[in-house]
Each structure stands twice: as C-alpha cells, then as structure tokens.
Design a protein around this motif. Structure first.
Motif, mmCIF file in Angstrom:
data_model
loop_
_atom_site.group_PDB
_atom_site.id
_atom_site.type_symbol
_atom_site.label_atom_id
_atom_site.label_comp_id
_atom_site.label_asym_id
_atom_site.label_seq_id
_atom_site.Cartn_x
_atom_site.Cartn_y
_atom_site.Cartn_z
ATOM 1 N N THR A 6 0.813 -1.021 0.020
ATOM 2 C CA THR A 6 -0.062 0.025 0.128
ATOM 3 C C THR A 6 0.889 1.146 0.047
ATOM 4 N N TYR A 21 1.559 -3.222 4.629
ATOM 5 C CA TYR A 21 0.481 -2.550 5.532
ATOM 6 C C TYR A 21 0.417 -3.078 6.914
ATOM 7 N N HIS A 38 -0.889 7.106 5.395
ATOM 8 C CA HIS A 38 -1.324 6.027 4.514
ATOM 9 C C HIS A 38 -2.322 6.688 3.728
ATOM 10 N N GLY A 40 -3.323 4.459 0.688
ATOM 11 C CA GLY A 40 -4.225 3.377 0.243
ATOM 12 C C GLY A 40 -3.625 2.562 -0.962
ATOM 13 N N SER A 41 -3.892 1.599 -1.265
ATOM 14 C CA SER A 41 -3.585 0.626 -2.218
ATOM 15 C C SER A 41 -3.814 0.990 -3.670
ATOM 16 N N GLY A 66 -9.027 8.724 1.754
ATOM 17 C CA GLY A 66 -8.036 7.860 1.163
ATOM 18 C C GLY A 66 -8.334 7.296 -0.009
ATOM 19 N N HIS A 68 -8.484 3.700 -1.185
ATOM 20 C CA HIS A 68 -8.590 2.295 -1.232
ATOM 21 C C HIS A 68 -9.429 1.759 -2.188
ATOM 22 N N LYS A 69 -9.090 0.481 -2.286
ATOM 23 C CA LYS A 69 -9.895 -0.245 -3.394
ATOM 24 C C LYS A 69 -11.145 -0.684 -2.848
ATOM 25 N N PRO A 75 -10.906 3.447 -6.010
ATOM 26 C CA PRO A 75 -11.474 4.159 -4.979
ATOM 27 C C PRO A 75 -12.714 5.174 -4.790
#
Length: 109
Positions: A6, A21, A38, A40-41, A66, A68-69, A75
C-alpha cells in the motif's frame, strides 16, 4: 499469506512509497524523517513538480479521504483540481456535511 503493498505519502517531500501494510507501525519518510500518511493501495502519486495536484492531495489526505480499493471499482471519485476542491469545500460549509463526504461526491448542487 503475505500482506499486500500500500502507498504511504510524505506531503512536504512530495514522494510516495509502496510498503507492506501494518496498522501499528508509524512510517517515517527516508528523506526528511517526518511522519508519512497512509494513502491506500489504489493511490497513484502525481508528478513532484505538479504543485496544484499535491495541494489537492494534501487537502484530501488531511480530511481523511484515502485511496482504498472498493472491490474492483477502485477508490471512487476524487477531485483532481483546486477548483473542484474549492467547490466541494464550499458545498460542505453551506450544507453542513463533513469535508470528507463532500470531497468524494461526484456532483455538487
């Protein structure tokens, strides 16, 4: 099973690093030794010289948004320009919604 990678971002240095992570571990920037956020991926960093994109990213990450998936769709919507950002922040102030909710909204009235 190994953890996926990530992205972690250092906003003052305008860099991002992919790392495994770990919620309990605070990441430190190797350039300035400051704390990293952070992201996100599903995060894709803008170019370092794109100051407007980094300003937009700073507002997003500091608001708690963020990258994030969400399954296979990615996202979701994120504003890319300062104009989009200002429109959504104005909408948040006038409507009483949180900044994070207003920033991820595709359309604002």
């Amino acid at each position: 099973m190994a953890n996926g990678k990530t992205s972690y971002v250092c906003l003052p240095c305008r860099v991002s690093y992919k790392q495994s992570y770990d919620r309990a571990r605070q990441r430190i920037c190797p350039r300035c030794a400051g704390p990293m956020i952070h992201a996100g991926s599903a995060f894709a960093a803008p170019r370092r010289r794109d100051v407007a994109a980094w300003r937009t990213l700073t507002v997003l990450l500091n608001a708690g948004v963020g990258f994030h998936k969400n399954c296979c769709g990615g996202p979701g919507y994120r504003p890319r320009t300062l104009r989009d950002m200002k429109e959504r922040m104005t909408f948040a102030r006038r409507s009483g919604t949180s900044a994070a909710e207003a920033l991820v909204r595709r359309d604002v009235p």
